[in-house]
Design a protein around this motif. Structure first.
Motif, short mmCIF file in Angstrom:
data_model
loop_
_atom_site.label_atom_id
_atom_site.label_comp_id
_atom_site.label_asym_id
_atom_site.label_seq_id
_atom_site.Cartn_x
_atom_site.Cartn_y
_atom_site.Cartn_z
N LYS A 182 55.18 130.07 94.34
CA LYS A 182 54.02 129.97 95.28
C LYS A 182 54.50 130.42 96.65
CE LYS A 182 50.78 126.90 92.82
NZ LYS A 182 50.01 125.86 92.94
N ARG A 183 55.79 130.62 96.89
CA ARG A 183 56.46 130.83 98.36
C ARG A 183 56.27 132.39 98.48
NH1 ARG A 183 62.08 127.90 97.27
NH2 ARG A 183 61.13 125.66 96.86
N ALA A 184 56.14 132.70 99.84
CA ALA A 184 56.02 134.13 100.27
C ALA A 184 57.23 134.80 99.71
CB ALA A 184 55.80 134.33 101.67
N PRO A 185 56.95 136.29 99.61
CA PRO A 185 57.74 137.07 98.97
C PRO A 185 59.00 137.30 99.80
CG PRO A 185 55.72 138.22 98.84
CD PRO A 185 55.47 137.05 99.69
N GLN A 186 59.00 137.14 101.21
CA GLN A 186 59.94 137.25 102.07
C GLN A 186 60.77 136.09 101.95
OE1 GLN A 186 56.61 137.40 102.76
NE2 GLN A 186 56.21 138.42 104.45
N ARG A 187 60.29 134.88 101.78
CA ARG A 187 61.00 133.72 101.42
C ARG A 187 62.07 133.83 100.04
NH1 ARG A 187 60.32 129.06 104.75
NH2 ARG A 187 58.67 129.74 106.41
N GLN A 188 61.30 134.14 99.31
CA GLN A 188 61.86 134.23 97.89
C GLN A 188 63.12 135.27 97.86
OE1 GLN A 188 59.45 134.40 94.38
NE2 GLN A 188 57.72 133.70 95.28
N ALA A 189 62.72 136.44 98.40
CA ALA A 189 63.90 137.52 98.71
C ALA A 189 65.33 136.89 99.56
CB ALA A 189 63.37 138.77 99.38
N TYR A 190 65.00 136.04 100.33
CA TYR A 190 65.83 135.58 101.36
C TYR A 190 66.62 134.39 100.68
CZ TYR A 190 68.68 134.08 105.25
OH TYR A 190 69.76 133.47 105.93
N ARG A 191 66.04 133.58 99.80
CA ARG A 191 66.46 132.71 98.96
C ARG A 191 67.60 133.32 98.00
NH1 ARG A 191 65.41 131.42 93.85
NH2 ARG A 191 66.18 129.79 92.71
N LEU A 192 67.27 134.47 97.34
CA LEU A 192 68.20 135.08 96.56
C LEU A 192 69.70 135.50 97.27
CD1 LEU A 192 65.92 137.09 94.31
CD2 LEU A 192 66.85 135.08 93.75
N LEU A 193 69.25 135.99 98.41
CA LEU A 193 70.54 136.50 99.41
C LEU A 193 71.14 135.32 99.84
CD1 LEU A 193 71.77 138.64 101.01
CD2 LEU A 193 70.03 138.01 102.90
N GLU A 194 70.50 134.14 100.14
CA GLU A 194 71.46 132.99 100.42
C GLU A 194 72.10 132.25 99.22
OE1 GLU A 194 71.18 130.86 104.03
OE2 GLU A 194 71.97 132.64 103.59
N LEU A 195 71.32 132.05 97.90
CA LEU A 195 72.24 131.76 96.96
C LEU A 195 73.59 132.73 96.62
CD1 LEU A 195 69.36 131.25 94.23
CD2 LEU A 195 70.75 129.50 95.39
N GLN A 196 73.34 134.05 96.71
CA GLN A 196 74.60 134.93 96.44
C GLN A 196 75.46 134.54 97.70
OE1 GLN A 196 74.62 137.43 94.12
NE2 GLN A 196 76.69 137.38 94.58
N ARG A 197 75.21 134.34 98.76
CA ARG A 197 76.20 134.17 99.96
C ARG A 197 76.89 132.87 99.61
NH1 ARG A 197 71.95 135.28 104.88
NH2 ARG A 197 72.52 137.63 105.13
N PHE A 198 76.23 131.75 99.37
CA PHE A 198 76.74 130.29 99.16
C PHE A 198 77.55 130.29 97.89
CE2 PHE A 198 73.79 128.71 102.12
CZ PHE A 198 74.76 127.88 102.94
N GLY A 199 77.34 131.26 96.81
CA GLY A 199 78.25 130.99 95.45
C GLY A 199 79.41 131.71 95.91
N GLU A 200 79.40 132.81 96.67
CA GLU A 200 80.59 133.73 97.15
C GLU A 200 81.36 132.85 97.99
OE1 GLU A 200 79.24 137.50 98.32
OE2 GLU A 200 78.61 138.20 96.25
N ALA A 201 80.69 132.07 98.94
CA ALA A 201 81.41 131.45 99.96
C ALA A 201 82.29 130.27 99.43
CB ALA A 201 80.74 131.04 101.11
N LEU A 202 81.50 129.78 98.41
CA LEU A 202 82.23 128.50 97.86
C LEU A 202 83.08 128.87 96.53
CD1 LEU A 202 78.93 126.24 97.89
CD2 LEU A 202 80.86 125.89 99.50
N GLY A 203 83.05 130.10 96.06
CA GLY A 203 83.85 130.24 94.96
C GLY A 203 83.42 129.71 93.66
N LEU A 204 82.10 129.74 93.82
CA LEU A 204 81.12 129.16 92.39
C LEU A 204 80.48 130.10 91.87
CD1 LEU A 204 79.86 125.81 93.79
CD2 LEU A 204 81.95 125.98 92.18
N PRO A 205 80.73 129.98 90.42
CA PRO A 205 79.82 131.32 89.65
C PRO A 205 78.61 131.05 89.89
CG PRO A 205 81.17 129.47 88.02
CD PRO A 205 81.82 129.11 89.33
N LEU A 206 77.62 131.81 89.68
CA LEU A 206 76.38 131.46 89.91
C LEU A 206 75.60 133.05 89.66
CD1 LEU A 206 74.10 129.84 91.15
CD2 LEU A 206 74.24 131.01 93.18
N VAL A 207 74.45 132.66 88.52
CA VAL A 207 73.64 133.56 88.18
C VAL A 207 72.55 133.59 88.98
CG1 VAL A 207 72.24 134.77 86.36
CG2 VAL A 207 74.61 133.85 85.82
N VAL A 208 72.17 134.48 89.89
CA VAL A 208 71.20 133.87 91.22
C VAL A 208 69.49 134.21 90.51
CG1 VAL A 208 72.47 134.81 93.06
CG2 VAL A 208 71.06 136.35 92.01
#
Length: 199
Positions: free
Chosen positions: A55-81
């Motif tokens: 139910k979140r706005a498309p902009q928020r959903q898109a940014y969430r995916l970007l942030e998940l990718q960033r944090f996964g990479e920054a923390l060195g954790l495997p993550l399927v976004v």
């Protein structure tokens, strides 16, 4: 001083997964006691201004995916976004963590919480599925009979109590850490949690 932390989370949250191992380490290093408190975000969002992901706005959903990718990479954790089984109902998994805490204590509940998060976010497994949860229990060295315990009125009552305690504490998202009554929201606030634990 030995601090106490109330650890509120949704077991299917990617942010819970991203923060879980770090939080577990810092709590152990600080000698803090932890209360493992899976909660029902479906009851918390409507009274705190939050929205479920679809139910979140498309902009928020898109940014969430970007942030998940960033944090996964920054923390060195495997993550399927965008894992195959998300969004997925997490109530049974949450009650299973509750049951594990009841019968085996904090360390086992923390171990299972980490394994459930990894099941969703790295292994793309369906944590709403009983067979999946049974397998995760076995992988954690826990008895699959805990699944029956997770479906008792006692486990449900504790899950509801956790959710009400979260509401009472002002929690509005996952994960949240309440250290001696002070609220910290989000795995990206763990540096502040660490400072508080060392104070």
């Amino acid at each position: 001083m030995r601090h106490a932390v109330d650890y509120y989370f949704a077991p299917n949250s990617p942010w819970t997964y991203l923060g879980h191992a770090r939080f577990a380490r810092m709590a152990e290093e600080a000698g803090a006691s932890v209360r493992v408190l899976p909660m029902d975000l479906g009851k918390i969002f409507p009274i705190s201004g939050g929205l479920p992901l679809p139910k979140r706005a498309p902009q928020r959903q898109a940014y969430r995916l970007l942030e998940l990718q960033r944090f996964g990479e920054a923390l060195g954790l495997p993550l399927v976004v965008q894992p195959r089984f998300f969004p997925v109902a997490a109530d049974l998994a949450a009650r299973l963590i509750v049951a594990t805490d009841m019968d085996h204590g904090t360390a086992a509940a923390m171990r299972l919480t980490g394994a459930v998060g990894a099941a969703v976010w790295t292994q793309e497994r369906d944590i709403a599925n009983v067979d999946t949860l049974s397998a995760v229990l076995t992988e954690c060295g826990l008895d699959a009979a805990l699944l029956a315990r997770a479906q008792t009125p006692e486990a449900q009552a504790q899950y509801e109590q956790n959710t009400q305690a979260a509401i009472d504490a002002g929690v509005f998202g996952a994960p949240s850490y309440v250290v001696d009554g002070e609220l910290f929201w989000g795995q990206d606030r763990l540096d502040f949690v660490a400072r508080r634990l060392l104070a």
